[in-house]
Design a protein around this motif. Structure first.
Motif, PDB file in Angstrom:
ATOM      1  N   GLY F 155       6.214  -1.089   4.916  1.00 27.22           N
ATOM      2  CA  GLY F 155       5.471  -0.712   3.710  1.00 27.22           C
ATOM      3  C   GLY F 155       5.575  -1.767   2.624  1.00 27.22           C
ATOM      4  O   GLY F 155       4.663  -1.924   1.804  1.00 27.22           O
ATOM      5  N   ALA F 160      -2.065  -3.139   3.973  1.00 30.54           N
ATOM      6  CA  ALA F 160      -2.786  -2.028   4.586  1.00 30.54           C
ATOM      7  C   ALA F 160      -2.002  -0.726   4.413  1.00 30.54           C
ATOM      8  O   ALA F 160      -0.790  -0.752   4.216  1.00 30.54           O
ATOM      9  N   PRO F 161      -2.697   0.416   4.472  1.00 32.77           N
ATOM     10  CA  PRO F 161      -1.964   1.682   4.451  1.00 32.77           C
ATOM     11  C   PRO F 161      -1.087   1.802   5.707  1.00 32.77           C
ATOM     12  O   PRO F 161      -1.514   1.411   6.790  1.00 32.77           O
ATOM     13  N   VAL F 162       0.131   2.329   5.514  1.00 34.61           N
ATOM     14  CA  VAL F 162       1.065   2.513   6.625  1.00 34.61           C
ATOM     15  C   VAL F 162       1.204   4.009   6.895  1.00 34.61           C
ATOM     16  O   VAL F 162       1.635   4.764   6.022  1.00 34.61           O
ATOM     17  N   VAL F 192       3.324   4.520   1.671  1.00 37.14           N
ATOM     18  CA  VAL F 192       3.578   4.995   3.023  1.00 37.14           C
ATOM     19  C   VAL F 192       3.227   6.486   3.079  1.00 37.14           C
ATOM     20  O   VAL F 192       3.620   7.242   2.188  1.00 37.14           O
ATOM     21  N   VAL F 193       2.477   6.892   4.088  1.00 28.97           N
ATOM     22  CA  VAL F 193       2.179   8.311   4.275  1.00 28.97           C
ATOM     23  C   VAL F 193       2.720   8.744   5.626  1.00 28.97           C
ATOM     24  O   VAL F 193       2.951   7.915   6.503  1.00 28.97           O
TER      25      VAL F 193
END
Lengths: 219, 219, 219, 219, 219, 219, 219, 219
Positions: F155, F160-162, F192-193
């Motif tokens: 993260g 980019a989204p992780v 981070v999701v």
């Protein structure tokens, strides 16, 4: 603020218009009360702590019937009460605030209730002395903290549905009410149902639904 | 293997020589039994599953009195039983294995016990029918799973100390016995004490200690 | 208010009349005290915080013997104490409030107690110096927080029953007392029994029951 | 498969090359072993259940030194052992598999170890008989399940660092090892450190790091 | 009060005389300080909140070196510090109170320490800039809250033992420090050991033990 | 049986038609497959254990492309894959089944993926060697068990989204994947999701939604 | 064996005679069935796994109507069903065993039920298509696993009481049914009540009690 | 103090410079603000309680745009907002503080947002009235406490990725937000992802990453 109250709830589900106050600011509560007054709607406020009630300004407080023990307030006045068909049974003195939240919710909807207090199972004779009064009701709301043994004992003694309301009364493993809640859910007496910890309001709503449309129409 | 058995435990604490078998291999158990035989010691084995008993070789099994319901085995034969001063009260049929582990542990030490079964609080009349028998005892071991309401009800009815043994009987929130355990600990009836889940052996040991040195000397 | 005190508890179970004050209002406590005075009953109040004691009005407080360390109050005066047959063993200075709640409960019922403090297992020599004093008692109440290792060490050293009282002393994984409680329940020393976290009152009640009817009659 | 082994770990951290086998398929394990053989690397396999070892094909198993009790296998043969500067102390017979995982990991790195077993605190004299042997070591690995009281008792008796390895031995509240783990973390004896439940391998790695670069160079 | 301080602890385990203040009253603390002064003993006080320090009376406070950030106080003055062989690595600014408790405990025993702060793994370059400084130490104390990823990253980068101190910094699932603690225990980097949440004192004690008798003799 | 499949889901949310097989009987699965064939629909089956696949009868299995490692099956054949814009990063070999569930779900919808394996943070150089490959992607799915430190490290390194997928790989405190999950949620790296433990399918669905309608149209 | 069946339960509480089979041995079940036959009593058996049913001997099995999906058996034959006044609403195919346990319990007492399946909220249109059917009933039993969102959605749409039955369907954080259970208890829709996880029998008993004495008399 | 701010984070990950204030002292915050001013950097402060804001001295507060509802402050002034491509959907009035934290974080980075409030599922019509507005967005942030049923209902209705932010609104089993969090993770609607409880900031960061580099460049 620009909130969207669920004004059709009563029509759709038969339940009272109610607002859970615990996480709302004075400003938010004042706006909600103003909106209700503007519609001429009756309103039940729950979990309104004495300090939060005191923090409301004069216009917001006007005409509110506030009860500090149960931390409830009613906007719009009382209605006539039906004969009591619901028993609210509390194990101990410490459980009375939650029991009273249930009684006040029922009264808001026009339902009388029979309050039976101090009948914890450690002194079983107290419950047995009152059991016929309880059996005469169509729904039983049982309110208990600590280990919640009352739920199973009642469940085995009455034919009416028993709505268990665990309370957060207790310490150590009972702190927060989880012990009483698991006792309600794991009860060896079939037909006991449970609501959330300290949720006297929810238990009263369920009882209203159990009495059926006629009862709710009286509210 | 080169283990160090606590042979002086009986002298020091008055409790029976016992081995918890659940995490031990057949080889380990056989060595322990051989050591006990070599000393001429009596020995109680607990949590010996039928499959584990069957896996013992012939020399290891010789002379073992095995009871599959309670999963206990006794090496060294029976002793005469005292009159029953301890009541073992079980809520339901499913609690009998744990109740019987307590009864067998007491018998190993020469103590008779009064077993009262199927007296769960959902049908309170069953307990009330037997309550005088229970009141006649000096110590009460109460065995219950699910919500464990029996512990509080008993605690409020008898003058003897009540040792609660929660059992792992139940499912959902009651799975594993935590619900019954918290009911025992959070009991509104003062004077109830608890042991670990399914620990019939430990409850019996505590009961022996409560009867005092004389009782333990009979073992 | 209209409460139903369990006045027959002493006769039925031999335990002292006691009121758990933590979740009761000043008004409720005052009414309970007035009812006790009206009957001429002695009464033990537990978990009465200094602020709650201070909030009682003059008539309610009159004649109460209040101890802030243990947060207990006694109505009705002292009784003569028996010779000490119960040891109350506390691991650390921080465990003294709970230990003292046990000692005060025993004294209310006329039982003397031997208080042994500061014998935590991190410095084992301190416990060994006092062990013969402890062994001379018929019941041992052990009070410890943090990891509660004292329970198992004591359980392996004495023949008397050991009642473990986990305390909420500790932080991190020990916060609230669950670590000490699980140590008591999972003890490798058989015959240790447990009560709820910080429940010095309950431990004393159990000890009274273990001494038997004679002891309780002295209360 | 196309995996990236961390071959530089030994150089960077001084720890043995090791593979945790529990969630890997036979195929994956065979490929890892082949890669190690191709590099001429020694390798330690942990948590290799007997059934998983049996499921390996002949080429994969060749030259593996497998120990079913500790569920470890060594590829690449033994090395000479140093004099024992590390004590591995196990509370009970059931804790031996984890204790032995530690001993085998140390041996893989060339470190001898002193194994002291069956010294649970319920019979304290057993530990006291061996305490000087333990005090002679520079690092102590303590292995215990149930309530893990051994960690605190040891921590108060020795000057060396004590690495607590809680084991999953126990039932009820002790099931899975959480009770022993919290005892290690909440220990009243300062200077006790903990690794994960059943992690004899990790405790040995920590002990190697504590002995310092010289010791690790011997591996 | 009549407490039994463990004055022989330093001799037996090499650790500093210390008192955990959080659950002790002003009176109890004053008595402990007086006892130490009477013996001429140095003493370290931990978890002494600013309000608790302020509540001590003048005689009790005299000569105490109090640090509010770490909530520690030293009685008996400073000692000369050794060269720093221990690194104390803190993930964020919020972790500094715990890191400083470790540094102060080491200083009390005469050990210098290298404090490396603000090296959380979300900005990995910060840690990499300081890694050689850390690698130069013989023991690493890592202090981190939230998810505690620092423990594993450090564990994979250094040959020294890594003592993880999870902190209670965080909210939601990280509240209270359990998330960081489980990260330390479940670390994929072997050789990481853990102490209780926020236990900077315990980590320092473990580090002292790891440096060995010589280091402790310097205290 | 008479079930109601949500055939409009793809149109409404852009996600693949999928069936979670774990709690369904062979009969139920066969009926679902027959219904899909009757509509000419493609279908993805997840959590179809090898034994459950083997238990399907011949008509049900015909034309299913089954992958035992990821326990997924595809009905209706492959589609052409887009260039890889999604990286699937797995910490260890044991995490590959979950990583592959994500890759197979993406492929079912026509999305290629870049699989990067064995880059756990205990050997950070492995991740750094591959970081530019990962940075070239528009979405990153990170798959890790044990302490899940990979989520935070990644993260902090990519724009980019992780999407963190904790896996149930681990034992002791890591058992079941809760430790890795809390690490993902408590991550010190913002952005981070997380999805549920072992939910490679859900992570792939979220990644498809992040790529937007065009990407989903390719499925 | 010598058990005490609660034969008066039906008279006292209006509920069916039922036996929870999961922790009972074949011998125990056979004795219970024999006792029921001897009294000519009808009996409902719940949680009777297919293997346990198969293990009953011929006399015990004779005349039992066994349904493997719901794991229920009925002794004593069917009774005529009333018109359906209770809706049993199941979120997914995997929830059908629990839903069916409720339907079978109702049928045992002579109550018809309307089963509405596959109406999970991820495809809300499916529920809306059936909502008028559900609204026509006097009591609604809602059966759902995973996140249990169905309970709140239904609670807001119908005037009848909603009895939530969380199921153990799900994995990761949903494993065992706790996630669905907390959703039921924390529901933002007032008037939802809950029973234990997978407790279709208990929900049916509660529904019978809600219909009132007349309904129960039909059983 | 000597802290190391991660000034390169924006460049590396595209996210705003932000400081979590909850566990930092006034002195620490003032130093961080001074450092930011010295670099001419914009800065977002989160979880800055009104009391903590009031405790900052004048120089530290100068030029801070503070919003007490969301407890956020911005240093460095506003930037122009893009057209709203992100919907922030809040279940109830009590969830607005968290929703607003997300909106303010997005605004700090130049992203407009569409706030949709009071659409809890207990009154489903409110959500349906606004659903087209929500469907028009490329990312949806859903904010809900209690049982969090909104996450699944939304996830089944929109094609955009849904980032669930559970809030700590609720009591009993919902206290602290765990119930809403597990609902998000266990959602039956695929493609829902979750962040930590009350983490509006983190959800906004994830949304920014999902919009991609162009969007972040606008910040």
């Amino acid at each position: 603020m620009d909130f969207t109250f669920d004004w059709s709830r009563a029509a759709r589900t038969g339940l009272p218009e109610a607002v859970l106050c615990s996480a709302k600011s004075s400003t938010q509560l004042a706006e909600i009360l103003a909106a209700a007054r503007a519609r001429g709607a009756r309103l039940l406020l729950t979990r309104l702590e004495p300090a939060a009630f005191a923090a409301l300004d004069e216009p917001a407080r006007t005409g509110l019937d506030y009860d500090p023990l149960s931390r409830t307030a009613v906007l719009g006045g009382e209605v006539a009460l039906s004969e009591a068909r619901i028993a609210v049974v509390a194990a101990g003195t410490s459980d009375l605030p939650v029991a009273r939240e249930a009684v006040r919710t029922l009264a808001f909807s026009g339902q009388g209730a029979r309050l039976v207090a101090d009948v914890g199972v450690a002194g079983l004779w107290r419950l047995m002395e009152r059991i016929e009064d309880i059996r005469a009701c169509r729904v039983v709301i049982a309110v208990a903290g600590m280990e919640g043994a009352l739920f199973s004992v009642l469940g085995g003694l009455v034919a009416a549905p028993v709505i268990a309301v665990p309370t957060s009364i207790g310490y150590g493993v009972a702190e927060g009410g989880k012990a009483a809640l698991t006792s309600a859910l794991a009860s060896c007496a079939p037909g006991v149902v449970a609501v959330n910890i300290d949720n006297g309001f929810g238990a009263a709503c369920a009882a209203l639904k159990m009495l059926g449309p006629a009862a709710m129409g009286e509210g």
